[in-house]
Design an enzyme around this catalytic site. Structure first.
Site, PDB file in Angstrom:
ATOM      1  N   ASP A  67      13.634  -3.827   1.286  1.00 48.13           N
ATOM      2  CA  ASP A  67      12.753  -4.990   0.695  1.00 48.13           C
ATOM      3  C   ASP A  67      12.553  -4.934  -0.847  1.00 48.13           C
ATOM      4  O   ASP A  67      13.080  -3.729  -1.322  1.00 48.13           O
ATOM      5  CB  ASP A  67      11.304  -4.850   1.315  1.00 48.13           C
ATOM      6  CG  ASP A  67      10.886  -3.589   1.493  1.00 48.13           C
ATOM      7  OD1 ASP A  67      11.418  -2.514   0.763  1.00 48.13           O
ATOM      8  OD2 ASP A  67       9.883  -3.235   2.273  1.00 48.13           O
ATOM      9  N   ASN A 135      -1.028  -0.055   8.416  1.00 45.61           N
ATOM     10  CA  ASN A 135      -1.122  -1.024   9.253  1.00 45.61           C
ATOM     11  C   ASN A 135       0.138  -1.426  10.121  1.00 45.61           C
ATOM     12  O   ASN A 135       0.088  -2.199  11.035  1.00 45.61           O
ATOM     13  CB  ASN A 135      -1.547  -2.463   8.593  1.00 45.61           C
ATOM     14  CG  ASN A 135      -0.444  -2.882   7.526  1.00 45.61           C
ATOM     15  OD1 ASN A 135       0.727  -2.377   7.664  1.00 45.61           O
ATOM     16  ND2 ASN A 135      -0.586  -4.085   7.067  1.00 45.61           N
ATOM     17  N   HIS A 137       3.337  -1.681   9.201  1.00 48.88           N
ATOM     18  CA  HIS A 137       4.192  -2.653   8.824  1.00 48.88           C
ATOM     19  C   HIS A 137       5.583  -1.712   8.531  1.00 48.88           C
ATOM     20  O   HIS A 137       5.359  -0.597   8.151  1.00 48.88           O
ATOM     21  CB  HIS A 137       4.059  -3.271   7.450  1.00 48.88           C
ATOM     22  CG  HIS A 137       3.909  -2.787   6.186  1.00 48.88           C
ATOM     23  ND1 HIS A 137       2.682  -2.937   5.256  1.00 48.88           N
ATOM     24  CD2 HIS A 137       4.667  -1.882   5.630  1.00 48.88           C
ATOM     25  CE1 HIS A 137       2.968  -1.939   4.407  1.00 48.88           C
ATOM     26  NE2 HIS A 137       4.334  -1.415   4.402  1.00 48.88           N
ATOM     27  N   GLU A 142       4.683  -7.685   7.867  1.00 48.78           N
ATOM     28  CA  GLU A 142       3.233  -7.395   8.088  1.00 48.78           C
ATOM     29  C   GLU A 142       2.838  -7.694   9.397  1.00 48.78           C
ATOM     30  O   GLU A 142       3.365  -8.585  10.262  1.00 48.78           O
ATOM     31  CB  GLU A 142       2.668  -8.249   7.193  1.00 48.78           C
ATOM     32  CG  GLU A 142       2.664  -7.498   5.627  1.00 48.78           C
ATOM     33  CD  GLU A 142       2.052  -6.504   5.363  1.00 48.78           C
ATOM     34  OE1 GLU A 142       1.779  -5.707   5.866  1.00 48.78           O
ATOM     35  OE2 GLU A 142       1.433  -6.601   3.961  1.00 48.78           O
TER      36      GLU A 142
HETATM   37  C1  GLP Z   1       5.776  -0.283   1.253  1.00 44.92           C
HETATM   38  C2  GLP Z   1       7.122  -0.483   1.712  1.00 44.92           C
HETATM   39  C3  GLP Z   1       7.385   0.193   3.144  1.00 44.92           C
HETATM   40  C4  GLP Z   1       6.786   1.737   3.180  1.00 44.92           C
HETATM   41  C5  GLP Z   1       5.330   1.507   2.932  1.00 44.92           C
HETATM   42  C6  GLP Z   1       4.502   3.078   3.168  1.00 44.92           C
HETATM   43  O1  GLP Z   1       4.621  -1.038   1.634  1.00 44.92           O
HETATM   44  N1  GLP Z   1       7.584  -1.518   1.823  1.00 44.92           N
HETATM   45  O2  GLP Z   1       8.753   0.224   3.329  1.00 44.92           O
HETATM   46  O3  GLP Z   1       6.939   2.287   4.420  1.00 44.92           O
HETATM   47  O4  GLP Z   1       5.169   1.070   1.578  1.00 44.92           O
HETATM   48  O5  GLP Z   1       4.608   3.634   2.101  1.00 44.92           O
HETATM   49  P1  GLP Z   1       4.396   5.144   1.755  1.00 44.92           P
HETATM   50  O6  GLP Z   1       5.225   5.728   2.220  1.00 44.92           O
HETATM   51  O7  GLP Z   1       4.052   5.398   0.378  1.00 44.92           O
HETATM   52  O8  GLP Z   1       3.265   5.538   2.821  1.00 44.92           O
END
Ligand code: GLP
Length: 251
Positions: A67, A135, A137, A142
């Site tokens: 993404d 959440n 995702h 989402e």
């Molecule tokens: C972002 C990314 C996700 C990732 C998520 C969790 O929103 N788009 O791919 O898994 O963050 O982030 P973290 O690893 O910092 O908790």
């Protein structure tokens, strides 16, 4: 779905990196599906170490990222393309031409999503690495009323904007939308490896492992994939350890 216990962040990073490294070793021209966020940073550090010590060669490896924020250019230090360079690509012998990330600077969402889906058709991932949002995702898929199939533009939820505000100077700077690989793009990978650490992820990991498979918990769809491994630290496994310890394995 296999769930592997790691005692802490370092242990999670090492165990998950070993699984990814095994794919690179077995198939030197493999396609790695990569993820951003704070969780995989330690894993990327382990891959860099593997390269520096001569154990891993990325010269023929190709990558597809999940993404990218919309509206940020590649030189913005909050873009995911910048993140990938900083945390991995600039430190290993990968050919930058072999690395692919949705182009958040392209304002034509339909064209960008079609371009990315064509790319994913041409090079499905041998292993897709995932983090997980609080959440549920994955990528930026989402919680929703239905699973979005292809690459699409998504409006980020308040929960995601709040969670990601820590990376920006001010919460207002967090982009409101992103391009993300869809659920079908993720599920097409031959193997899936999800990493999670910290107490904030404990409830969602329990839901993903034991709750209903539904688009309101996007990562729950992974239970339908034949080869998924979750490597999570003891904090992220806190709830599951109480409700369903039999689902957790040591290796
Ligand atoms: C972002 C990314 C996700 C990732 C998520 C969790 O929103 N788009 O791919 O898994 O963050 O982030 P973290 O690893 O910092 O908790």
């Amino acid at each position: 779905m296999k769930i592997i216990y790691a005692k802490d962040y370092d242990d999670m990073s090492k165990k998950a990196a070993a699984l990814l490294a095994a794919v690179v070793t077995a198939k030197p021209d493999c396609v790695l599906g990569l993820a951003t966020g704070s969780t995989p940073v330690g894993l990327y550090r382990e891959l860099i170490r593997g390269y520096e010590e001569g154990r891993l060669d990325f010269s023929r490896v190709r990558t597809v990222n999940l993404d990218e924020y919309c509206g940020l250019t590649a030189d913005s230090d909050q873009s995911y393309v910048y993140f990938m360079r900083e945390n991995l690509f600039d430190h290993i012998n990968i050919d930058p031409a072999n690395t692919h990330i949705p182009n958040g600077a392209n304002p034509d969402a339909a064209a960008e999503c079609a371009r990315y889906d064509a790319l994913l058709d041409a090079m499905p991932a041998d292993i897709q690495l995932l983090g997980i949002g609080n959440n549920g995702h994955i990528g930026f898929n989402e919680p929703a009323d239905s699973f979005a199939v292809g690459t699409h533009q998504v409006m980020l939820t308040k929960s995601t904007i709040d969670a990601n505000a820590r990376f920006f100077a001010k919460p207002e700077d967090v982009p409101r939308s992103a391009y993300t690989m869809g659920i079908a793009g993720i599920m097409r990978a031959k193997k899936i490896l999800l990493v999670a650490n910290g107490v904030n992820k404990a409830e969602i990991i329990e839901k993903v492992a034991t709750g209903p498979v539904c688009p309101q918990v996007p990562a729950s769809v992974l239970r339908l994939h034949p080869d998924v491994t979750i490597v999570a630290d003891s904090s992220a496994l806190g709830c599951l350890q109480k409700s369903c310890p039999a689902l957790i394995s040591e290796e």
